[in-house]
Design a protein around this motif. Structure first.
Motif: not given
Length: 268
Positions: A2-4, A81-82, A195-196, A267-268
């Protein structure tokens, strides 16, 4: 994953522009590998015009800004969401025939060097050949930022032996077409920070049409196929044709811009 994503482009005009019209290809593609939620696009002082999905399956929005205007900010924010499809573009609706992407452009035309590179590898089938061409381009052009320009051709990048993701994509497109496979340029985003943390992540890669399997993505700059770290925006014959922002400015002043792109894993 899940990417912002936050993408902001600021345009500055000196003296102020009389007005401008923009065509935005800034909405992520609809396909099996990604699902979009909460996606917003805004243009400061702008009025939204017609929107449509073109023959390549890309969502296009038109915007108009009336002048005089000294600064225009194009802002994008949303979540995607990928999932990893091993680079295969599945369930992407488009009506343009793949053979359209055999047409060379000013930056993807071949020269003796590109022809030699394209003919230097062999594959067991079309998919294997596409993989080997991507590997050959990755080995021939080192990733070095700042040595090429937006108008640098694939032939020039190969001769230099250095370039960025745009150059890798153009070179792979040229080589694939030389071997009889339709190929196109893809613009999008890449989350590459383990590291996100947010980071600059505008990216580009190529897609090659490999028969019954259809379109498959190849990122020669990173020697891999797109996976769940990638977000696909749109495609075209080359970088200019696939540009996320295209437009016309009315006035005699100079234009400069500043771009900020952040991709953050949530976070999922």
């Amino acid at each position: 994953m899940r990417l912002k994503i936050i993408h902001e482009t600021s345009y500055f005009y000196d003296p102020p522009a009389q007005g401008l019209v923009q065509s935005l290809r800034l909405t992520p593609s609809v396909h099996q590998g990604q699902r979009v939620s909460g996606w917003t696009i805004s243009v400061s002082g702008g009025q939204r015009g017609a929107s449509f999905r073109d023959g390549a399956g890309d969502w296009i929005e038109g915007w108009t800004v009336r002048g005089p205007v000294q600064e225009v900010v194009v802002s994008i924010a949303g979540q995607v969401e990928t999932r990893d499809t091993a680079g295969v573009l599945r369930d992407h609706r488009e009506t343009v025939h793949p053979l359209v992407y055999m047409r060379p452009t000013a930056v993807t035309g071949t020269d003796p060097g590109l022809c030699e590179l394209a003919r230097s590898v062999q594959g067991e089938d079309a998919l294997d050949l596409a993989h080997r061409l991507a590997e050959a381009v990755s080995a021939a052009i080192a990733y070095v930022p700042g040595v090429t320009e937006s108008h640098t051709t694939a032939a020039e990048a190969l001769a230099l032996g250095q370039g960025v993701c745009q150059d890798h994509a153009h070179a792979l497109i040229a080589c694939a077409r030389e071997r009889g496979m339709p190929a196109r340029y893809v613009s999008g985003y890449l989350h590459s920070n383990a590291g996100g943390e947010p980071h600059d992540a505008a990216h580009a890669w190529a897609e090659v049409h490999v028969g019954a399997l259809g379109w498959v993505g190849f990122d020669a700059a990173n020697a891999c196929c797109p996976d769940d770290r990638y977000v696909r925006l749109g495609s075209g014959l080359d970088a200019d044709d696939a540009a996320p922002v295209r437009g016309t400015t009315f006035g005699t002043g100079e234009e400069s811009l500043d771009v900020r792109v952040q991709v953050e894993e949530m976070e999922q």
